[in-house]
Design an enzyme around this catalytic site. Structure first.
Site, PDB file in Angstrom:
ATOM      1  N   ARG A 154     -10.362  -0.484  -2.894  1.00 23.94           N
ATOM      2  CA  ARG A 154     -10.208   0.358  -4.012  1.00 23.94           C
ATOM      3  C   ARG A 154      -9.236   1.428  -3.588  1.00 23.94           C
ATOM      4  NH1 ARG A 154     -16.183   2.261  -5.047  1.00 23.94           N
ATOM      5  NH2 ARG A 154     -15.726   2.395  -2.614  1.00 23.94           N
ATOM      6  N   ASN A 211     -12.014 -10.112  -9.204  1.00 24.41           N
ATOM      7  CA  ASN A 211     -11.261  -9.000 -10.153  1.00 24.41           C
ATOM      8  C   ASN A 211     -11.329  -9.452 -11.552  1.00 24.41           C
ATOM      9  OD1 ASN A 211     -10.388  -7.550  -8.120  1.00 24.41           O
ATOM     10  ND2 ASN A 211      -8.119  -7.735  -8.198  1.00 24.41           N
ATOM     11  N   LEU A 253     -20.073  -0.467 -15.120  1.00 19.11           N
ATOM     12  CA  LEU A 253     -20.395  -0.257 -16.421  1.00 19.11           C
ATOM     13  C   LEU A 253     -20.390   1.000 -16.791  1.00 19.11           C
ATOM     14  CD1 LEU A 253     -23.879  -2.317 -15.808  1.00 19.11           C
ATOM     15  CD2 LEU A 253     -21.694  -3.018 -17.197  1.00 19.11           C
ATOM     16  N   CYS A 263      -4.274  -3.626 -10.093  1.00 17.00           N
ATOM     17  CA  CYS A 263      -4.530  -5.105  -9.843  1.00 17.00           C
ATOM     18  C   CYS A 263      -5.121  -5.703 -11.112  1.00 17.00           C
ATOM     19  CB  CYS A 263      -5.741  -4.864  -8.749  1.00 17.00           C
ATOM     20  SG  CYS A 263      -4.847  -4.372  -7.130  1.00 17.00           S
TER      21      CYS A 263
HETATM   22  N1  LIG Z   1      -3.356  -1.720  -4.542  1.00 16.08           N
HETATM   23  C1  LIG Z   1      -4.469  -2.039  -4.463  1.00 16.08           C
HETATM   24  O1  LIG Z   1      -5.442  -1.567  -4.612  1.00 16.08           O
HETATM   25  C2  LIG Z   1      -4.717  -3.456  -3.825  1.00 16.08           C
HETATM   26  C3  LIG Z   1      -6.045  -3.883  -3.654  1.00 16.08           C
HETATM   27  C4  LIG Z   1      -6.120  -5.371  -3.144  1.00 16.08           C
HETATM   28  C5  LIG Z   1      -5.090  -6.188  -3.323  1.00 16.08           C
HETATM   29  N2  LIG Z   1      -3.855  -5.746  -3.724  1.00 16.08           N
HETATM   30  C6  LIG Z   1      -2.742  -6.542  -3.460  1.00 16.08           C
HETATM   31  O2  LIG Z   1      -1.808  -6.311  -2.336  1.00 16.08           O
HETATM   32  C7  LIG Z   1      -0.688  -6.501  -2.597  1.00 16.08           C
HETATM   33  C8  LIG Z   1      -0.045  -5.292  -2.244  1.00 16.08           C
HETATM   34  O3  LIG Z   1      -0.152  -4.238  -3.085  1.00 16.08           O
HETATM   35  P1  LIG Z   1       0.304  -2.830  -3.088  1.00 16.08           P
HETATM   36  O4  LIG Z   1      -0.422  -2.174  -3.950  1.00 16.08           O
HETATM   37  O5  LIG Z   1       0.057  -2.420  -1.486  1.00 16.08           O
HETATM   38  O6  LIG Z   1       1.737  -3.187  -3.276  1.00 16.08           O
HETATM   39  P2  LIG Z   1       3.002  -1.758  -3.125  1.00 16.08           P
HETATM   40  O7  LIG Z   1       3.874  -2.123  -4.129  1.00 16.08           O
HETATM   41  O8  LIG Z   1       2.264  -0.604  -3.040  1.00 16.08           O
HETATM   42  O9  LIG Z   1       3.629  -2.202  -1.704  1.00 16.08           O
HETATM   43  C9  LIG Z   1       4.359  -3.348  -1.489  1.00 16.08           C
HETATM   44  C10 LIG Z   1       5.504  -2.978  -0.276  1.00 16.08           C
HETATM   45  O10 LIG Z   1       5.995  -3.977   0.271  1.00 16.08           O
HETATM   46  C11 LIG Z   1       7.343  -3.806   0.427  1.00 16.08           C
HETATM   47  N3  LIG Z   1       8.037  -5.099   0.462  1.00 16.08           N
HETATM   48  C12 LIG Z   1       8.242  -6.122  -0.365  1.00 16.08           C
HETATM   49  N4  LIG Z   1       9.019  -7.107  -0.054  1.00 16.08           N
HETATM   50  C13 LIG Z   1       9.144  -6.866   1.518  1.00 16.08           C
HETATM   51  C14 LIG Z   1       9.790  -7.545   2.530  1.00 16.08           C
HETATM   52  N5  LIG Z   1      10.206  -8.649   2.321  1.00 16.08           N
HETATM   53  N6  LIG Z   1       9.825  -6.980   3.618  1.00 16.08           N
HETATM   54  C15 LIG Z   1       8.887  -5.839   4.039  1.00 16.08           C
HETATM   55  N7  LIG Z   1       8.415  -5.002   3.041  1.00 16.08           N
HETATM   56  C16 LIG Z   1       8.580  -5.651   1.677  1.00 16.08           C
HETATM   57  C17 LIG Z   1       7.558  -2.896  -0.677  1.00 16.08           C
HETATM   58  O11 LIG Z   1       8.695  -2.264  -0.387  1.00 16.08           O
HETATM   59  C18 LIG Z   1       6.457  -2.248  -0.731  1.00 16.08           C
HETATM   60  O12 LIG Z   1       6.636  -0.900   0.031  1.00 16.08           O
HETATM   61  C19 LIG Z   1      -0.530  -7.167  -3.973  1.00 16.08           C
HETATM   62  O13 LIG Z   1      -0.693  -8.422  -3.847  1.00 16.08           O
HETATM   63  C20 LIG Z   1      -1.741  -6.705  -4.692  1.00 16.08           C
HETATM   64  O14 LIG Z   1      -2.107  -7.494  -5.761  1.00 16.08           O
HETATM   65  C21 LIG Z   1      -3.659  -4.636  -4.046  1.00 16.08           C
END
Ligand SMILES: NC(=O)c1ccc[n+]([C@@H]2O[C@H](COP(=O)([O-])OP(=O)(O)OC[C@H]3O[C@@H](n4cnc5c(N)ncnc54)[C@H](O)[C@@H]3O)[C@@H](O)[C@H]2O)c1
Length: 448
Positions: A154, A211, A253, A263
Protein backbone atom coordinates in the site's frame (compact mmCIF):
# COMPACT_ATOMS: atom_id res chain seq x y z
CA UNK A 1 21.60 -12.19 -6.55
CA UNK A 2 22.03 -9.63 -9.32
CA UNK A 3 18.59 -8.23 -10.11
CA UNK A 4 17.32 -5.60 -12.55
CA UNK A 5 14.21 -3.59 -11.72
CA UNK A 6 12.66 -2.12 -14.87
CA UNK A 7 10.45 0.81 -13.87
CA UNK A 8 11.44 2.90 -10.85
CA UNK A 9 8.07 4.25 -9.74
CA UNK A 10 6.14 3.69 -6.51
CA UNK A 11 6.43 -0.09 -6.80
CA UNK A 12 9.79 -0.45 -8.55
CA UNK A 13 11.68 1.89 -6.27
CA UNK A 14 10.25 0.46 -3.05
CA UNK A 15 10.71 -3.15 -4.23
CA UNK A 16 14.23 -2.41 -5.42
CA UNK A 17 15.25 -0.74 -2.16
CA UNK A 18 13.72 -3.49 -0.02
CA UNK A 19 15.28 -6.31 -2.07
CA UNK A 20 18.64 -4.53 -1.77
CA UNK A 21 18.09 -4.37 1.96
CA UNK A 22 17.68 -8.17 1.95
CA UNK A 23 21.22 -8.35 0.52
CA UNK A 24 20.56 -8.64 -3.22
CA UNK A 25 22.29 -6.40 -5.72
CA UNK A 26 19.68 -4.30 -7.44
CA UNK A 27 19.90 -1.91 -10.34
CA UNK A 28 16.77 0.14 -10.89
CA UNK A 29 16.30 1.33 -14.46
CA UNK A 30 13.84 3.83 -15.78
CA UNK A 31 13.29 5.35 -19.18
CA UNK A 32 12.72 8.68 -17.41
CA UNK A 33 16.34 9.84 -17.40
CA UNK A 34 15.49 12.81 -15.14
CA UNK A 35 14.23 10.41 -12.47
CA UNK A 36 17.45 8.40 -12.60
CA UNK A 37 19.52 11.59 -12.37
CA UNK A 38 17.59 12.70 -9.30
CA UNK A 39 18.01 9.31 -7.67
CA UNK A 40 21.72 9.38 -8.40
CA UNK A 41 21.89 12.78 -6.69
CA UNK A 42 20.27 11.22 -3.62
CA UNK A 43 16.80 12.71 -4.22
CA UNK A 44 13.71 10.54 -3.85
CA UNK A 45 11.14 11.44 -6.51
CA UNK A 46 8.13 10.26 -4.46
CA UNK A 47 6.89 10.79 -0.94
CA UNK A 48 6.91 7.45 0.88
CA UNK A 49 7.70 7.13 4.60
CA UNK A 50 10.99 5.37 5.35
CA UNK A 51 12.05 5.17 1.72
CA UNK A 52 14.69 7.88 1.80
CA UNK A 53 16.73 6.23 4.56
CA UNK A 54 16.36 2.79 3.02
CA UNK A 55 17.60 4.01 -0.36
CA UNK A 56 20.48 5.97 1.17
CA UNK A 57 21.69 3.04 3.27
CA UNK A 58 21.60 0.55 0.42
CA UNK A 59 23.23 2.93 -2.05
CA UNK A 60 25.97 3.52 0.52
CA UNK A 61 26.60 -0.20 0.86
CA UNK A 62 26.75 -0.63 -2.90
CA UNK A 63 23.70 -2.89 -3.12
CA UNK A 64 21.42 -0.41 -4.88
CA UNK A 65 22.25 1.53 -8.03
CA UNK A 66 20.25 3.49 -10.59
CA UNK A 67 20.80 3.47 -14.30
CA UNK A 68 19.19 4.58 -17.54
CA UNK A 69 21.05 1.82 -19.39
CA UNK A 70 18.55 -1.03 -19.60
CA UNK A 71 20.70 -3.15 -21.93
CA UNK A 72 23.74 -3.36 -19.65
CA UNK A 73 21.61 -3.76 -16.53
CA UNK A 74 19.53 -6.62 -17.94
CA UNK A 75 22.56 -8.35 -19.45
CA UNK A 76 24.15 -8.55 -15.99
CA UNK A 77 21.02 -9.76 -14.19
CA UNK A 78 19.87 -13.24 -13.21
CA UNK A 79 16.34 -11.93 -12.64
CA UNK A 80 14.58 -8.96 -14.21
CA UNK A 81 11.48 -7.44 -12.61
CA UNK A 82 9.08 -5.52 -14.82
CA UNK A 83 7.42 -2.88 -12.63
CA UNK A 84 6.20 -0.37 -15.21
CA UNK A 85 2.79 1.28 -15.14
CA UNK A 86 -0.42 -0.35 -16.37
CA UNK A 87 -2.84 2.60 -16.40
CA UNK A 88 -6.34 2.47 -17.86
CA UNK A 89 -6.27 2.55 -21.62
CA UNK A 90 -7.75 5.77 -22.85
CA UNK A 91 -11.28 5.29 -24.09
CA UNK A 92 -12.15 1.74 -23.05
CA UNK A 93 -10.87 1.05 -19.52
CA UNK A 94 -8.77 -2.00 -20.44
CA UNK A 95 -5.32 -2.09 -18.84
CA UNK A 96 -2.88 -0.32 -21.14
CA UNK A 97 -0.18 -2.96 -21.57
CA UNK A 98 1.97 -1.00 -23.99
CA UNK A 99 4.56 -0.16 -21.28
CA UNK A 100 4.81 -3.81 -20.25
CA UNK A 101 5.17 -5.05 -23.81
CA UNK A 102 7.68 -2.34 -24.73
CA UNK A 103 9.71 -3.21 -21.64
CA UNK A 104 9.50 -6.92 -22.53
CA UNK A 105 10.88 -6.23 -26.02
CA UNK A 106 13.75 -4.15 -24.63
CA UNK A 107 14.50 -6.80 -22.00
CA UNK A 108 14.40 -9.58 -24.61
CA UNK A 109 16.97 -7.85 -26.76
CA UNK A 110 19.33 -7.48 -23.80
CA UNK A 111 19.12 -10.95 -22.21
CA UNK A 112 22.37 -12.87 -21.60
CA UNK A 113 22.22 -16.42 -20.25
CA UNK A 114 19.25 -17.94 -18.46
CA UNK A 115 17.18 -15.11 -16.96
CA UNK A 116 13.91 -15.06 -15.07
CA UNK A 117 11.61 -12.23 -16.13
CA UNK A 118 9.27 -11.43 -13.26
CA UNK A 119 6.16 -9.35 -13.96
CA UNK A 120 5.41 -7.28 -10.90
CA UNK A 121 3.12 -4.83 -12.69
CA UNK A 122 -0.58 -5.57 -12.26
CA UNK A 123 -1.54 -7.22 -15.54
CA UNK A 124 -4.63 -9.01 -16.84
CA UNK A 125 -4.73 -12.79 -17.01
CA UNK A 126 -2.80 -14.07 -19.98
CA UNK A 127 -0.29 -11.19 -20.10
CA UNK A 128 2.51 -13.49 -18.92
CA UNK A 129 1.81 -15.75 -21.90
CA UNK A 130 2.05 -12.76 -24.23
CA UNK A 131 5.30 -11.57 -22.60
CA UNK A 132 6.71 -15.07 -23.06
CA UNK A 133 5.70 -14.95 -26.73
CA UNK A 134 7.36 -11.54 -27.14
CA UNK A 135 10.58 -12.83 -25.58
CA UNK A 136 10.62 -15.84 -27.90
CA UNK A 137 9.81 -13.73 -30.96
CA UNK A 138 12.32 -10.96 -30.19
CA UNK A 139 15.14 -13.20 -29.02
CA UNK A 140 14.51 -16.77 -30.17
CA UNK A 141 17.96 -17.99 -29.12
CA UNK A 142 17.78 -16.63 -25.54
CA UNK A 143 16.80 -18.69 -22.52
CA UNK A 144 14.22 -17.01 -20.28
CA UNK A 145 11.27 -17.93 -18.07
CA UNK A 146 8.39 -15.62 -17.22
CA UNK A 147 6.94 -15.37 -13.71
CA UNK A 148 3.96 -13.44 -12.39
CA UNK A 149 4.66 -11.93 -8.97
CA UNK A 150 2.00 -9.30 -8.29
CA UNK A 151 2.64 -6.67 -5.66
CA UNK A 152 0.26 -5.96 -2.78
CA UNK A 153 2.00 -3.06 -1.01
CA UNK A 154 0.00 0.00 0.00
CA UNK A 155 1.32 3.45 -0.76
CA UNK A 156 1.97 5.28 2.48
CA UNK A 157 3.07 2.05 4.17
CA UNK A 158 4.91 0.56 1.20
CA UNK A 159 8.25 -0.23 2.82
CA UNK A 160 6.59 -1.92 5.79
CA UNK A 161 4.22 -3.83 3.53
CA UNK A 162 6.98 -5.08 1.26
CA UNK A 163 8.96 -6.33 4.24
CA UNK A 164 5.96 -7.76 6.11
CA UNK A 165 3.66 -9.09 3.43
CA UNK A 166 0.56 -11.11 4.29
CA UNK A 167 1.67 -13.39 1.46
CA UNK A 168 3.90 -13.49 -1.58
CA UNK A 169 2.29 -14.83 -4.72
CA UNK A 170 4.55 -16.47 -7.27
CA UNK A 171 2.95 -17.68 -10.47
CA UNK A 172 5.46 -19.82 -12.34
CA UNK A 173 5.06 -22.62 -14.81
CA UNK A 174 8.82 -23.36 -14.85
CA UNK A 175 10.70 -25.10 -12.03
CA UNK A 176 13.94 -23.12 -12.56
CA UNK A 177 11.97 -19.88 -12.35
CA UNK A 178 10.35 -21.02 -9.11
CA UNK A 179 13.76 -21.67 -7.60
CA UNK A 180 14.98 -18.19 -8.54
CA UNK A 181 11.84 -16.61 -7.05
CA UNK A 182 12.31 -18.67 -3.89
CA UNK A 183 15.89 -17.41 -3.56
CA UNK A 184 14.84 -13.79 -4.07
CA UNK A 185 12.21 -14.01 -1.32
CA UNK A 186 14.11 -16.36 1.01
CA UNK A 187 14.74 -13.57 3.56
CA UNK A 188 10.97 -13.09 3.81
CA UNK A 189 10.16 -16.77 4.06
CA UNK A 190 12.58 -16.93 7.01
CA UNK A 191 10.23 -14.34 8.58
CA UNK A 192 7.44 -16.85 7.90
CA UNK A 193 5.75 -14.79 5.20
CA UNK A 194 3.80 -17.44 3.28
CA UNK A 195 4.78 -17.87 -0.35
CA UNK A 196 1.97 -19.12 -2.49
CA UNK A 197 3.27 -20.92 -5.56
CA UNK A 198 0.68 -21.19 -8.24
CA UNK A 199 0.25 -20.99 -11.99
CA UNK A 200 1.04 -17.76 -13.78
CA UNK A 201 -2.58 -17.21 -14.75
CA UNK A 202 -3.75 -17.79 -11.19
CA UNK A 203 -1.24 -15.24 -9.88
CA UNK A 204 -2.47 -12.65 -12.37
CA UNK A 205 -6.07 -13.29 -11.36
CA UNK A 206 -5.31 -13.23 -7.61
CA UNK A 207 -4.08 -9.64 -7.83
CA UNK A 208 -7.19 -8.36 -9.59
CA UNK A 209 -9.54 -10.40 -7.44
CA UNK A 210 -7.90 -9.02 -4.29
CA UNK A 211 -8.20 -5.39 -5.37
CA UNK A 212 -11.72 -5.91 -6.67
CA UNK A 213 -12.78 -7.46 -3.38
CA UNK A 214 -11.31 -4.62 -1.31
CA UNK A 215 -12.92 -2.02 -3.57
CA UNK A 216 -16.23 -3.84 -3.13
CA UNK A 217 -15.85 -3.80 0.65
CA UNK A 218 -15.30 -0.03 0.62
CA UNK A 219 -18.24 0.54 -1.67
CA UNK A 220 -20.46 -1.70 0.43
CA UNK A 221 -19.78 0.27 3.61
CA UNK A 222 -20.22 3.55 1.72
CA UNK A 223 -23.72 2.50 0.69
CA UNK A 224 -24.47 1.38 4.24
CA UNK A 225 -23.30 4.87 5.32
CA UNK A 226 -25.84 6.44 2.98
CA UNK A 227 -28.56 4.30 4.50
CA UNK A 228 -27.39 5.24 8.00
CA UNK A 229 -27.82 8.90 7.13
CA UNK A 230 -31.45 8.30 6.19
CA UNK A 231 -32.43 6.07 9.08
CA UNK A 232 -30.36 7.49 11.92
CA UNK A 233 -27.67 4.81 12.08
CA UNK A 234 -23.98 5.31 12.74
CA UNK A 235 -21.81 3.63 10.12
CA UNK A 236 -18.79 3.50 12.40
CA UNK A 237 -20.74 1.41 14.89
CA UNK A 238 -22.03 -0.79 12.08
CA UNK A 239 -18.50 -1.24 10.70
CA UNK A 240 -17.24 -2.20 14.14
CA UNK A 241 -20.16 -4.50 14.70
CA UNK A 242 -19.61 -6.41 11.49
CA UNK A 243 -15.82 -6.07 11.39
CA UNK A 244 -15.39 -7.92 14.69
CA UNK A 245 -16.76 -10.96 12.90
CA UNK A 246 -13.59 -12.77 11.76
CA UNK A 247 -15.34 -13.90 8.61
CA UNK A 248 -15.69 -10.23 7.62
CA UNK A 249 -12.73 -8.46 9.22
CA UNK A 250 -12.56 -4.80 10.22
CA UNK A 251 -10.30 -3.46 7.47
CA UNK A 252 -11.56 -1.52 4.46
CA UNK A 253 -14.78 -0.71 6.26
CA UNK A 254 -14.22 3.03 6.61
CA UNK A 255 -16.96 5.02 4.95
CA UNK A 256 -15.74 8.01 3.00
CA UNK A 257 -15.77 9.85 -0.29
CA UNK A 258 -15.22 6.74 -2.45
CA UNK A 259 -12.05 4.88 -3.36
CA UNK A 260 -9.43 6.42 -5.59
CA UNK A 261 -5.72 6.05 -6.13
CA UNK A 262 -3.41 4.50 -8.63
CA UNK A 263 -4.78 0.97 -8.34
CA UNK A 264 -8.39 0.29 -7.30
CA UNK A 265 -10.22 2.34 -9.96
CA UNK A 266 -8.11 1.17 -12.88
CA UNK A 267 -7.90 -2.42 -11.69
CA UNK A 268 -11.65 -2.66 -11.17
CA UNK A 269 -12.21 -1.30 -14.68
CA UNK A 270 -9.64 -3.67 -16.17
CA UNK A 271 -11.12 -6.75 -14.49
CA UNK A 272 -14.60 -5.77 -15.66
CA UNK A 273 -13.26 -5.48 -19.22
CA UNK A 274 -11.41 -8.79 -19.08
CA UNK A 275 -14.55 -10.51 -17.83
CA UNK A 276 -16.71 -8.90 -20.53
CA UNK A 277 -14.27 -10.06 -23.19
CA UNK A 278 -14.79 -13.58 -21.91
CA UNK A 279 -18.56 -13.13 -21.78
CA UNK A 280 -18.64 -13.48 -18.00
CA UNK A 281 -19.90 -10.08 -16.89
CA UNK A 282 -19.02 -9.29 -13.28
CA UNK A 283 -22.24 -7.55 -12.26
CA UNK A 284 -21.23 -6.86 -8.68
CA UNK A 285 -18.05 -5.18 -9.80
CA UNK A 286 -19.83 -3.18 -12.49
CA UNK A 287 -22.07 -1.79 -9.75
CA UNK A 288 -19.07 -1.06 -7.54
CA UNK A 289 -17.46 0.98 -10.31
CA UNK A 290 -20.54 3.04 -11.08
CA UNK A 291 -21.54 3.57 -7.42
CA UNK A 292 -18.03 4.75 -6.64
CA UNK A 293 -17.90 7.08 -9.63
CA UNK A 294 -21.17 8.77 -8.68
CA UNK A 295 -20.13 9.08 -5.08
CA UNK A 296 -17.27 11.50 -5.65
CA UNK A 297 -19.47 14.26 -7.04
CA UNK A 298 -22.16 13.42 -4.49
CA UNK A 299 -19.66 14.57 -1.85
CA UNK A 300 -19.78 18.05 -3.39
CA UNK A 301 -23.56 18.02 -3.00
CA UNK A 302 -23.00 17.18 0.66
CA UNK A 303 -20.96 20.38 0.95
CA UNK A 304 -23.61 22.38 -0.91
CA UNK A 305 -26.27 21.05 1.47
CA UNK A 306 -24.62 22.99 4.29
CA UNK A 307 -25.75 26.23 2.69
CA UNK A 308 -29.26 27.44 2.04
CA UNK A 309 -28.12 29.69 -0.82
CA UNK A 310 -25.83 27.36 -2.80
CA UNK A 311 -22.09 27.45 -3.37
CA UNK A 312 -21.83 30.27 -5.88
CA UNK A 313 -19.24 32.77 -4.70
CA UNK A 314 -18.38 30.74 -1.60
CA UNK A 315 -14.80 29.88 -0.72
CA UNK A 316 -14.31 26.24 0.15
CA UNK A 317 -11.11 25.13 1.86
CA UNK A 318 -10.16 21.54 1.02
CA UNK A 319 -7.77 19.74 3.35
CA UNK A 320 -6.07 16.75 1.76
CA UNK A 321 -5.56 16.13 -1.94
CA UNK A 322 -3.71 12.82 -2.18
CA UNK A 323 -5.95 9.77 -2.40
CA UNK A 324 -4.84 8.66 1.05
CA UNK A 325 -2.51 9.93 3.79
CA UNK A 326 1.28 9.52 3.68
CA UNK A 327 1.58 9.64 -0.08
CA UNK A 328 1.85 12.38 -2.66
CA UNK A 329 -0.01 10.24 -5.21
CA UNK A 330 -2.92 12.10 -6.77
CA UNK A 331 -3.91 9.47 -9.33
CA UNK A 332 -7.73 9.30 -9.37
CA UNK A 333 -7.87 10.91 -5.91
CA UNK A 334 -11.48 11.63 -4.81
CA UNK A 335 -10.37 15.24 -4.22
CA UNK A 336 -10.13 15.78 -7.99
CA UNK A 337 -13.79 15.02 -8.77
CA UNK A 338 -14.89 16.76 -5.57
CA UNK A 339 -13.03 19.98 -6.35
CA UNK A 340 -14.19 20.01 -9.96
CA UNK A 341 -17.79 19.55 -8.81
CA UNK A 342 -17.44 22.34 -6.21
CA UNK A 343 -16.11 24.62 -8.94
CA UNK A 344 -18.94 23.59 -11.26
CA UNK A 345 -21.34 24.76 -8.55
CA UNK A 346 -19.64 28.15 -8.51
CA UNK A 347 -17.34 27.78 -5.50
CA UNK A 348 -13.79 29.10 -5.26
CA UNK A 349 -11.49 26.38 -3.97
CA UNK A 350 -8.46 26.75 -1.78
CA UNK A 351 -6.53 23.63 -0.84
CA UNK A 352 -3.74 22.28 1.29
CA UNK A 353 -1.99 18.93 1.37
CA UNK A 354 1.20 18.05 3.24
CA UNK A 355 2.78 16.27 0.24
CA UNK A 356 0.88 16.52 -3.02
CA UNK A 357 0.50 20.20 -3.87
CA UNK A 358 3.07 20.02 -6.68
CA UNK A 359 1.22 17.06 -8.25
CA UNK A 360 -2.12 18.83 -7.77
CA UNK A 361 -0.93 21.91 -9.64
CA UNK A 362 -0.60 19.91 -12.85
CA UNK A 363 -4.03 18.29 -12.42
CA UNK A 364 -6.38 20.93 -10.97
CA UNK A 365 -7.26 24.30 -12.45
CA UNK A 366 -8.10 27.54 -10.63
CA UNK A 367 -7.21 26.28 -7.16
CA UNK A 368 -5.17 28.41 -4.77
CA UNK A 369 -2.98 26.69 -2.23
CA UNK A 370 -2.47 27.49 1.44
CA UNK A 371 0.84 26.95 3.20
CA UNK A 372 -0.85 24.98 5.94
CA UNK A 373 -4.32 24.02 7.12
CA UNK A 374 -4.98 27.36 8.81
CA UNK A 375 -3.79 29.51 5.90
CA UNK A 376 -6.07 27.40 3.72
CA UNK A 377 -9.05 27.87 6.03
CA UNK A 378 -8.68 31.60 6.60
CA UNK A 379 -11.78 33.44 5.41
CA UNK A 380 -13.33 30.24 4.04
CA UNK A 381 -17.04 29.56 4.12
CA UNK A 382 -16.50 25.88 4.78
CA UNK A 383 -13.69 23.45 5.46
CA UNK A 384 -13.81 20.03 3.78
CA UNK A 385 -11.56 17.24 5.07
CA UNK A 386 -10.85 14.95 2.14
CA UNK A 387 -7.78 12.97 3.25
CA UNK A 388 -7.19 11.86 6.83
CA UNK A 389 -3.58 13.00 7.24
CA UNK A 390 -2.50 12.76 10.91
CA UNK A 391 -2.00 16.52 11.09
CA UNK A 392 -5.69 17.11 10.28
CA UNK A 393 -6.88 14.95 13.16
CA UNK A 394 -6.27 17.49 15.90
CA UNK A 395 -6.87 20.87 14.31
CA UNK A 396 -7.19 23.80 16.69
CA UNK A 397 -10.95 24.23 16.35
CA UNK A 398 -11.06 27.47 18.35
CA UNK A 399 -8.50 28.97 16.01
CA UNK A 400 -10.41 27.78 12.96
CA UNK A 401 -13.60 29.26 14.41
CA UNK A 402 -11.93 32.65 14.61
CA UNK A 403 -10.33 32.70 11.16
CA UNK A 404 -13.07 31.14 9.04
CA UNK A 405 -15.85 33.24 7.59
CA UNK A 406 -18.43 30.63 8.58
CA UNK A 407 -17.96 27.76 11.01
CA UNK A 408 -18.75 24.83 8.74
CA UNK A 409 -16.79 21.57 8.57
CA UNK A 410 -17.57 18.73 6.19
CA UNK A 411 -15.55 15.76 7.38
CA UNK A 412 -15.51 13.17 4.59
CA UNK A 413 -13.23 10.88 6.63
CA UNK A 414 -15.17 10.85 9.90
CA UNK A 415 -12.14 11.90 11.94
CA UNK A 416 -13.92 14.23 14.39
CA UNK A 417 -16.42 13.40 17.10
CA UNK A 418 -19.68 15.27 16.59
CA UNK A 419 -19.76 16.66 20.09
CA UNK A 420 -16.24 18.11 19.91
CA UNK A 421 -16.82 20.11 16.73
CA UNK A 422 -20.28 21.08 17.79
CA UNK A 423 -19.02 22.34 21.16
CA UNK A 424 -16.50 24.46 19.26
CA UNK A 425 -19.47 26.05 17.49
CA UNK A 426 -19.22 24.34 14.10
CA UNK A 427 -21.95 23.24 11.81
CA UNK A 428 -20.65 19.74 11.01
CA UNK A 429 -21.42 17.09 8.44
CA UNK A 430 -19.71 13.75 7.99
CA UNK A 431 -20.37 10.39 6.34
CA UNK A 432 -22.97 8.00 7.68
CA UNK A 433 -23.09 9.30 11.24
CA UNK A 434 -26.04 11.13 12.71
CA UNK A 435 -25.52 14.25 14.79
CA UNK A 436 -25.96 13.66 18.49
CA UNK A 437 -29.15 15.43 19.67
CA UNK A 438 -27.01 18.16 21.23
CA UNK A 439 -25.00 18.72 18.06
CA UNK A 440 -28.12 18.80 15.90
CA UNK A 441 -29.61 21.54 18.00
CA UNK A 442 -26.43 23.61 17.60
CA UNK A 443 -26.35 23.21 13.86
CA UNK A 444 -30.04 23.98 13.42
CA UNK A 445 -29.75 27.11 15.54
CA UNK A 446 -26.98 28.44 13.35
CA UNK A 447 -28.75 27.72 10.06
CA UNK A 448 -31.72 29.89 11.03
N1 LIG B 1 1.35 2.14 -6.73
C1 LIG B 1 0.92 1.13 -6.00
O1 LIG B 1 0.53 1.28 -4.84
C2 LIG B 1 0.87 -0.27 -6.58
C3 LIG B 1 0.64 -1.35 -5.73
C4 LIG B 1 0.62 -2.63 -6.28
C5 LIG B 1 0.79 -2.81 -7.65
N2 LIG B 1 0.99 -1.72 -8.45
C6 LIG B 1 1.19 -1.94 -9.87
O2 LIG B 1 2.59 -1.80 -10.15
C7 LIG B 1 2.77 -1.22 -11.44
C8 LIG B 1 3.63 0.02 -11.34
O3 LIG B 1 2.90 0.98 -10.61
P1 LIG B 1 3.59 2.32 -10.07
O4 LIG B 1 2.58 2.99 -9.22
O5 LIG B 1 4.92 1.99 -9.51
O6 LIG B 1 3.77 3.11 -11.46
P2 LIG B 1 4.62 4.44 -11.71
O7 LIG B 1 3.93 5.14 -12.82
O8 LIG B 1 4.87 5.14 -10.42
O9 LIG B 1 6.03 3.90 -12.21
C9 LIG B 1 6.24 3.28 -13.44
C10 LIG B 1 7.64 3.64 -13.92
O10 LIG B 1 7.98 2.83 -15.03
C11 LIG B 1 8.76 3.61 -15.92
N3 LIG B 1 8.78 2.95 -17.22
C12 LIG B 1 7.75 2.79 -18.10
N4 LIG B 1 8.18 2.11 -19.19
C13 LIG B 1 9.50 1.80 -18.98
C14 LIG B 1 10.48 1.10 -19.74
N5 LIG B 1 10.19 0.55 -20.91
N6 LIG B 1 11.71 1.00 -19.22
C15 LIG B 1 12.01 1.54 -18.03
N7 LIG B 1 11.12 2.22 -17.26
C16 LIG B 1 9.88 2.34 -17.74
C17 LIG B 1 8.10 4.97 -15.89
O11 LIG B 1 8.95 5.98 -16.34
C18 LIG B 1 7.78 5.08 -14.38
O12 LIG B 1 8.84 5.71 -13.67
C19 LIG B 1 1.38 -1.00 -12.01
O13 LIG B 1 1.01 -2.09 -12.80
C20 LIG B 1 0.51 -0.93 -10.78
O14 LIG B 1 -0.81 -1.30 -11.04
C21 LIG B 1 1.04 -0.47 -7.95
Amino acid sequence: MQIAMVGTGYVGLVSGACLADFGHHITCVDKDAGKIQRLNRGEIPIYEPGLHDLVRTNVKHGRLTFSADLTATVAAAEAVFIAVGTPSRRGDGHADLSYVYDAAREVAAALQGFTVVIIKSTVPVGTGDEVERILRETAPSKDAAVVSNPEFLREGAAVYDFKHPDRIVVGANDERAREVAAEIYRPLSLNRAPILYTSRRNAELIKYAANAFLATKITFINEIADLCEKVGGDVQEIARGIGLDNRIGGKFLHAGPGFGGSCFPKDVRALIKTAQDHEVPLRILESVASVNENRKRAMARKVAAMFTDGLRGKTIAVLGLSFKPNTDDMREAPSIALITALQDMGARVRAFDPASIEQAKSILNDVTYGENAYACAEGADALVITTEWEQFRALDLQRLQKIMKRPIIVDLRNIYPFDEVSRAGFDYACVGRPPSPRARTGADRRRK
